[in-house]
Design a protein around this motif. Sequence first.
Motif, mmCIF file in Angstrom:
data_model
loop_
_atom_site.group_PDB
_atom_site.id
_atom_site.type_symbol
_atom_site.label_atom_id
_atom_site.label_comp_id
_atom_site.label_asym_id
_atom_site.label_seq_id
_atom_site.Cartn_x
_atom_site.Cartn_y
_atom_site.Cartn_z
ATOM 1 N N GLU A 1 0.824 -1.205 0.000
ATOM 2 C CA GLU A 1 0.000 0.000 0.000
ATOM 3 C C GLU A 1 0.861 1.259 0.000
ATOM 4 N N ASN A 2 1.923 1.268 0.797
ATOM 5 C CA ASN A 2 2.820 2.428 0.824
ATOM 6 C C ASN A 2 3.477 2.645 -0.532
ATOM 7 N N SER A 3 3.884 1.554 -1.175
ATOM 8 C CA SER A 3 4.511 1.668 -2.499
ATOM 9 C C SER A 3 3.522 2.204 -3.527
ATOM 10 N N LEU A 4 2.284 1.714 -3.487
ATOM 11 C CA LEU A 4 1.261 2.203 -4.417
ATOM 12 C C LEU A 4 0.971 3.678 -4.189
ATOM 13 N N ASN A 5 0.901 4.093 -2.930
ATOM 14 C CA ASN A 5 0.668 5.503 -2.625
ATOM 15 C C ASN A 5 1.809 6.373 -3.128
ATOM 16 N N ALA A 6 3.039 5.896 -2.982
ATOM 17 C CA ALA A 6 4.193 6.654 -3.473
ATOM 18 C C ALA A 6 4.123 6.812 -4.992
ATOM 19 N N LEU A 7 3.720 5.750 -5.678
ATOM 20 C CA LEU A 7 3.580 5.839 -7.134
ATOM 21 C C LEU A 7 2.481 6.813 -7.525
ATOM 22 N N LYS A 8 1.366 6.765 -6.826
ATOM 23 C CA LYS A 8 0.268 7.683 -7.128
ATOM 24 C C LYS A 8 0.691 9.128 -6.944
ATOM 25 N N LEU A 9 1.438 9.398 -5.885
ATOM 26 C CA LEU A 9 1.888 10.763 -5.627
ATOM 27 C C LEU A 9 2.846 11.255 -6.702
ATOM 28 N N SER A 10 3.629 10.347 -7.277
ATOM 29 C CA SER A 10 4.588 10.767 -8.298
ATOM 30 C C SER A 10 3.975 10.815 -9.700
ATOM 31 N N ASP A 11 2.765 10.315 -9.882
ATOM 32 C CA ASP A 11 2.145 10.304 -11.208
ATOM 33 C C ASP A 11 2.030 11.691 -11.817
ATOM 34 N N ILE A 12 1.570 12.662 -11.050
ATOM 35 C CA ILE A 12 1.404 14.008 -11.583
ATOM 36 C C ILE A 12 2.747 14.591 -12.002
ATOM 37 N N GLU A 13 3.763 14.362 -11.192
ATOM 38 C CA GLU A 13 5.087 14.856 -11.538
ATOM 39 C C GLU A 13 5.602 14.186 -12.809
ATOM 40 N N MET A 14 5.368 12.891 -12.941
ATOM 41 C CA MET A 14 5.837 12.177 -14.131
ATOM 42 C C MET A 14 5.071 12.609 -15.372
ATOM 43 N N ILE A 15 3.800 12.921 -15.213
ATOM 44 C CA ILE A 15 3.024 13.405 -16.356
ATOM 45 C C ILE A 15 3.646 14.683 -16.888
ATOM 46 N N ARG A 16 4.038 15.553 -15.979
ATOM 47 C CA ARG A 16 4.670 16.815 -16.395
ATOM 48 C C ARG A 16 6.001 16.542 -17.090
ATOM 49 N N VAL A 17 6.788 15.621 -16.559
ATOM 50 C CA VAL A 17 8.076 15.280 -17.168
ATOM 51 C C VAL A 17 7.860 14.735 -18.577
ATOM 52 N N LEU A 18 6.927 13.815 -18.721
ATOM 53 C CA LEU A 18 6.657 13.240 -20.043
ATOM 54 C C LEU A 18 6.113 14.278 -21.017
ATOM 55 N N ASP A 19 5.249 15.141 -20.518
ATOM 56 C CA ASP A 19 4.708 16.212 -21.341
ATOM 57 C C ASP A 19 5.838 17.108 -21.851
ATOM 58 N N ASP A 20 6.738 17.495 -20.958
ATOM 59 C CA ASP A 20 7.874 18.328 -21.348
ATOM 60 C C ASP A 20 8.810 17.595 -22.303
ATOM 61 N N LEU A 21 9.037 16.300 -22.046
ATOM 62 C CA LEU A 21 9.907 15.505 -22.921
ATOM 63 C C LEU A 21 9.330 15.423 -24.331
ATOM 64 N N ILE A 22 8.056 15.157 -24.431
ATOM 65 C CA ILE A 22 7.408 15.086 -25.752
ATOM 66 C C ILE A 22 7.503 16.440 -26.445
ATOM 67 N N GLN A 23 7.313 17.512 -25.695
ATOM 68 C CA GLN A 23 7.415 18.864 -26.260
ATOM 69 C C GLN A 23 8.816 19.114 -26.819
ATOM 70 N N VAL A 24 9.842 18.745 -26.066
ATOM 71 C CA VAL A 24 11.226 18.941 -26.515
ATOM 72 C C VAL A 24 11.501 18.109 -27.763
ATOM 73 N N LEU A 25 11.080 16.847 -27.733
ATOM 74 C CA LEU A 25 11.326 15.976 -28.884
ATOM 75 C C LEU A 25 10.608 16.469 -30.139
ATOM 76 N N THR A 26 9.404 16.971 -29.991
ATOM 77 C CA THR A 26 8.691 17.484 -31.172
ATOM 78 C C THR A 26 9.306 18.799 -31.644
ATOM 79 N N ASN A 27 9.722 19.656 -30.707
ATOM 80 C CA ASN A 27 10.361 20.922 -31.096
ATOM 81 C C ASN A 27 11.675 20.688 -31.838
ATOM 82 N N LYS A 28 12.401 19.628 -31.484
ATOM 83 C CA LYS A 28 13.677 19.321 -32.136
ATOM 84 C C LYS A 28 13.499 18.476 -33.400
ATOM 85 N N GLY A 29 12.270 18.089 -33.693
ATOM 86 C CA GLY A 29 12.011 17.303 -34.888
ATOM 87 C C GLY A 29 12.342 15.826 -34.753
ATOM 88 N N VAL A 30 12.624 15.380 -33.537
ATOM 89 C CA VAL A 30 12.929 13.974 -33.303
ATOM 90 C C VAL A 30 11.654 13.148 -33.347
#
Length: 112
Positions: free
Chosen positions: A44-73
């Motif tokens: 349960e503690n591990s699942l809660n830790a993952l849930k808490l980091s989901d929003i942060e990871m969404i932002r990271v992935l969103d930014d990563l996709i933005q960078v990759l598309t801006n660079k034409g990759v």
Amino acid sequence: MFYVQRNSQGELVRVEASGFAEATATLPADDHEIQAWFANESVENSLNALKLSDIEMIRVLDDLIQVLTNKGVLCITDLPPAAQAKLLDRNRARVALGGLSNLIDDEETRLV
């Protein structure tokens, strides 16, 4: 030895290393109920830790996709239609809110 509290069905509802007023019994550390209790708590503690980091990871992935598309990759059309729609919706929302720049503190350690 662990102090335990049981509900009316006899199920563990609380386990502590030291005594507490509502304790109804004690069980040794190697008891199967104690081991199951802590195994479930760990999961349960591990699942809660993952849930808490989901929003942060969404932002990271969103930014990563933005960078990759801006660079034409990566081209947005390389992604499945559902992913394209979600990314475009997020992009519209970010633009409407002024781009949401500076959400990541410059002092933070960057992984990318």
